[in-house]
Design an enzyme around this catalytic site. Structure first.
Site, mmCIF file in Angstrom:
data_model
loop_
_atom_site.group_PDB
_atom_site.id
_atom_site.type_symbol
_atom_site.label_atom_id
_atom_site.label_comp_id
_atom_site.label_asym_id
_atom_site.label_seq_id
_atom_site.Cartn_x
_atom_site.Cartn_y
_atom_site.Cartn_z
ATOM 1 N N HIS A 98 0.924 -1.161 0.124
ATOM 2 C CA HIS A 98 -0.052 -0.070 -0.035
ATOM 3 C C HIS A 98 0.694 1.267 0.116
ATOM 4 O O HIS A 98 0.427 2.300 -0.607
ATOM 5 C CB HIS A 98 -0.854 0.022 1.285
ATOM 6 C CG HIS A 98 -2.101 1.136 1.210
ATOM 7 N ND1 HIS A 98 -1.925 1.799 2.415
ATOM 8 C CD2 HIS A 98 -2.756 1.577 0.274
ATOM 9 C CE1 HIS A 98 -2.915 2.719 1.938
ATOM 10 N NE2 HIS A 98 -3.461 2.524 0.976
ATOM 11 N N GLU A 157 -10.351 11.165 -4.278
ATOM 12 C CA GLU A 157 -9.453 11.062 -3.581
ATOM 13 C C GLU A 157 -8.981 12.187 -2.554
ATOM 14 O O GLU A 157 -8.838 11.916 -1.519
ATOM 15 C CB GLU A 157 -8.386 10.688 -4.640
ATOM 16 C CG GLU A 157 -6.860 10.249 -3.643
ATOM 17 C CD GLU A 157 -5.703 9.863 -4.548
ATOM 18 O OE1 GLU A 157 -5.955 9.855 -5.794
ATOM 19 O OE2 GLU A 157 -4.747 9.381 -3.886
ATOM 20 N N HIS A 166 -8.061 -0.032 -4.541
ATOM 21 C CA HIS A 166 -9.018 -0.071 -3.325
ATOM 22 C C HIS A 166 -10.152 -0.870 -3.341
ATOM 23 O O HIS A 166 -10.268 -1.629 -2.168
ATOM 24 C CB HIS A 166 -9.026 1.401 -2.652
ATOM 25 C CG HIS A 166 -7.818 2.101 -2.577
ATOM 26 N ND1 HIS A 166 -7.093 2.515 -3.409
ATOM 27 C CD2 HIS A 166 -7.300 2.038 -1.248
ATOM 28 C CE1 HIS A 166 -5.915 3.139 -2.868
ATOM 29 N NE2 HIS A 166 -6.147 3.065 -1.498
ATOM 30 N N HIS A 170 -11.928 11.833 0.477
ATOM 31 C CA HIS A 170 -11.098 10.630 0.964
ATOM 32 C C HIS A 170 -9.973 11.160 1.685
ATOM 33 O O HIS A 170 -9.797 10.547 2.985
ATOM 34 C CB HIS A 170 -10.590 9.885 -0.451
ATOM 35 C CG HIS A 170 -9.546 9.050 0.037
ATOM 36 N ND1 HIS A 170 -8.182 9.421 -0.143
ATOM 37 C CD2 HIS A 170 -9.519 7.907 0.629
ATOM 38 C CE1 HIS A 170 -7.303 8.091 0.273
ATOM 39 N NE2 HIS A 170 -8.202 7.460 0.750
ATOM 40 N N HIS A 214 1.158 3.928 -3.348
ATOM 41 C CA HIS A 214 0.812 5.446 -3.237
ATOM 42 C C HIS A 214 2.112 6.232 -3.528
ATOM 43 O O HIS A 214 2.123 7.233 -4.023
ATOM 44 C CB HIS A 214 0.555 5.916 -1.859
ATOM 45 C CG HIS A 214 -1.142 5.555 -1.850
ATOM 46 N ND1 HIS A 214 -1.952 6.536 -2.184
ATOM 47 C CD2 HIS A 214 -1.828 4.493 -1.092
ATOM 48 C CE1 HIS A 214 -3.498 5.912 -1.939
ATOM 49 N NE2 HIS A 214 -3.050 4.843 -1.157
HETATM 50 CU CU1 CUO Z 1 -4.719 3.867 -0.043
HETATM 51 CU CU2 CUO Z 1 -7.128 5.785 1.763
HETATM 52 O O1 CUO Z 1 -5.503 4.800 1.667
HETATM 53 O O2 CUO Z 1 -6.256 5.489 -0.036
#
Ligand code: CUO
Length: 668
Positions: free
Chosen positions: A190, A331, A219, A346, A194
């Site tokens: 993860h 996002e 996600h 988000h 990102h």
């Molecule tokens: Cu990967 Cu909420 O954490 O996007």
């Protein structure tokens, strides 16, 4: 001091780079770290650019991209790293930054720069669990490791055992799936994802093909996987956090101690409620009404099926780019069409949740685990938030026209038979178990003397398996197809069979690959280790000390991938029933016309391709992104001749089995 392969190297830093307080003891420091090294590498002295902005973030502050000043500082530092003319200049600047800049921000910016600089993307990324083991491993174990490393010489140290259950007990039902949430490989992935798809920064690092759509799809796939674990443990599907005013039942006590910032990651007791965040020192002001307003604006756009951009123009959501726009605005990334109107739903949610324990900073508490991509997936609340996001996405997707049988089928192609299994097991039964693996964690601890310090972690694993797919091609020529493999839950919480519209949302992508189909019968054999999602265990936990960290054939993209050991759901000891779905679609309708990819092509389903478009023109999740066409009630009703459903069983063996080295025969 950096070990390279088996060679130990000491960097000779220009005296001007040393902090004032170290200058008088520079020779001692060099001797201490240079002792026993094979060579010393001089660092060029460069004119250091203006560092005022990055240095605004305190060296020991709790770094978070959600703090506006931190984000600004990080973007500035990333630009500096990207702008360095040569690798030597970059190394020189990093040497200067090393003791001055906030260490978490330093690693974040350097990682993003390494991924995105053409001359560094073949280097190995700094491995986060080795630099900051405190984001992944029990603080008490780290203290023990430090103690032992000071006493026991390298070579005689035994790994520190990290028990499976160290954050809670099964009295809390949520803990039953903690092995999944707290898996180090999952959290590393993860974090890595990102890094490749940041939501802010210079355009060259944000503007990647279909990044908004991939944000939602990646996600969504994690939710499908997590919900599968939940249902197999009888704790029901994740409830979305749709009402921001209700108490949050789920608690989380991370038991992680930040070795950098010097305090524990905060806990969240049961039944806390979100409140407005107003933290003057962080410059963060986000209210519950703010996220309600962005939620309502986004839902209005989904219902109206268009968005209003920042110039007031209407952009339709129903065309091919709609889902990508929706992802960026939810996002929200800097590609959002209108950040003023749709705000940062988000990201703001992550902020409110990670500061629920001290919204006005009266207790001087830092952020909770929901603030960082390296730790957020540990918390049950992460999934309630992403279920909420996912439900908005499906509200949008359900408004799109269902696929017709013509759009789904592949003339002349019939999938005759599908089987899956290992050589030892019953056909169509897949086996899972626990494994204990040793993971290096010495990079993060300033040990003296140095040398490897290992943590022994227990994690889910499975026996390798293969898919055997028999496809008949009645065309008069060879054709090319795309094999798409998913597995899915069959029954809901009450044991009732899932309808097609329910089941499609639980479809877990397992693999996707191109196949040449000669005239007549074709037998396709595909190994689980070749999955288009995963990277081998050895790559997830790549070891900077042992492997070569410069390989022009590889890139940092090679290191992005779902951990192979988490490819399968855990299943149950009695055997958990699931459906295996295989589709062979027409490659002519799937392909993207572009130059051959360079470097790695592993894990494309989640990570995409470096410097290329996402290599499948279909909407992500195809053919399950759309609701059922008229008359389709079940998965069996849905299938056309080029698809096949095979019931399978996932059997969990509650023992610890050794990990075999991956037999993956291709990587890229
Ligand atoms: Cu990967 Cu909420 O954490 O996007």
């Amino acid at each position: 001091f950096v070990p390279k392969g088996n060679e130990k190297v000491a960097f000779d830093i220009p005296p001007e780079y040393l902090l004032e307080k170290y200058r008088s003891v520079a020779a001692n420091i060099f001797n201490r770290f240079g002792d026993g090294t094979d060579k010393s590498v001089p660092i060029t002295h460069i004119a250091i650019p203006d560092m005022t902005v990055p240095l605004k973030v305190g060296r020991y502050d709790f770094f978070s991209l959600h703090v506006p000043a931190h984000r600004e500082a990080a973007e500035y530092l990333i630009k500096l790293f990207l702008g360095m003319r040569t690798i030597d200049d970059l190394v020189s600047l990093t040497a200067y930054c090393r003791d001055r800049v906030n260490s978490q921000m330093f690693i974040y910016c350097l990682s993003v720069a390494i991924i995105h600089r053409p001359d560094t993307k073949h280097l190995q990324l700094p491995q986060l669990h080795e630099i900051f083991p405190d984001k992944f491993i029990d603080g008490a174990a780290i203290a023990r490791a430090k103690e032992e490393a000071n006493i026991i010489p390298e070579g005689s140290r035994t790994p520190i055992e990290i028990p499976l259950d160290w954050t809670a007990t099964d009295v809390d039902p949520e803990h039953k799936v903690a092995y999944w949430r707290e898996d180090i490989g999952v959290n590393l992935h993860h974090w890595h994802w990102h890094l490749i798809y940041p939501f802010s920064g210079p355009p060259e690092i944000i503007a990647k093909d279909r990044r908004g759509e991939l944000f939602l799809y990646y996600h969504h796939q994690m939710m499908a996987r997590y919900n599968t674990e939940r249902l197999s443990h009888n704790i029901g599907k994740t409830r979305p956090l749709a009402n921001f005013r209700e108490p949050i039942k789920e608690a989380y006590y991370p038991k992680l101690d930040s070795v950098v910032a010097g305090h524990a990651w905060p806990s969240r007791p049961p039944n806390m409620t979100l409140s407005d965040v107003s933290r003057v020192s962080d410059g963060i002001y986000v209210s519950v009404s703010d996220i309600e307003r962005s939620r309502d604006a986004i839902l209005d756009a989904v219902r109206a099926r268009h968005v209003i951009d920042s110039q007031g123009k209407t952009i339709p959501l129903d065309d091919i780019k709609g889902i990508d726009i929706l992802g960026n605005m939810i996002e929200s990334s800097e590609l959002s069409p209108n950040q003023a109107l749709y705000k940062g739903l988000h990201n703001d949610g992550h902020i409110l949740m990670s500061l629920i324990h001290d919204p006005d900073h009266r207790f001087l508490e830092p952020f909770g685990v929901m603030s960082s991509n390296a730790t957020a997936m540990r918390d049950p609340l992460f999934y309630r938030w992403h279920q909420f996001v996912d439900d908005i996405v499906y509200q949008f997707l359900d408004g799109l026209a269902p696929y017709t049988t013509q759009q789904l089928s592949f003339p002349g192609i019939t999938v005759k038979d599908v089987r899956v299994g290992t050589s030892q097991s019953n056909p169509n039964t897949l086996n899972t178990h626990w494994t204990k693996s040793d993971v290096e964690m010495s990079q993060g601890l300033d040990f003296f003397p140095r040398g490897p310090v290992l943590a022994r972690i227990q994690h889910l694993n499975h026996d390798e398996f293969s898919y055997n797919i028999v496809v008949n091609n009645s065309n008069n020529r060879e054709v090319i197809g795309t094999a798409r493999i998913f597995i899915s839950l069959k029954f809901d919480e009450k044991g009732e069979p899932l309808t097609f519209n329910e089941q499609r949302k639980f479809m877990i992508e397992m693999d996707k690959f191109t196949v040449r189909l000669k005239k007549g019968q074709n037998v396709i054999v595909r190994k689980s280790t070749e999955s288009s999602l995963t990277i081998p265990f050895e790559v997830t936990f790549r070891d900077l000390n042992k492997s070569s960290n410069q390989n022009p054939e590889k890139s940092t993209y090679c290191e992005c991938g779902w951990p192979q050991h988490m490819l399968l759901p855990k299943g149950t000891t009695r055997g958990y029933p699931m459906d295996l779905f295989v589709m062979v679609s027409n490659y002519e309708l799937d392909k993207v016309n572009q130059a051959e990819p360079v470097g790695c092509t592993n894990s494309v389903s989640f990570c995409g391709l470096e410097d290329r478009k996402y290599p499948d023109i279909r909407p992500m999740g195809f053919p399950f992104d759309r609701k059922a066409r008229t008359g389709v009630k079940s998965l069996t009703d849905f299938i056309t001749g080029n698809m096949k459903v095979q019931p399978i069983t996932i059997r969990f063996n509650d023992t610890i089995k050794p990990r075999l080295r991956s037999t993956r025969n291709k990587q890229g």
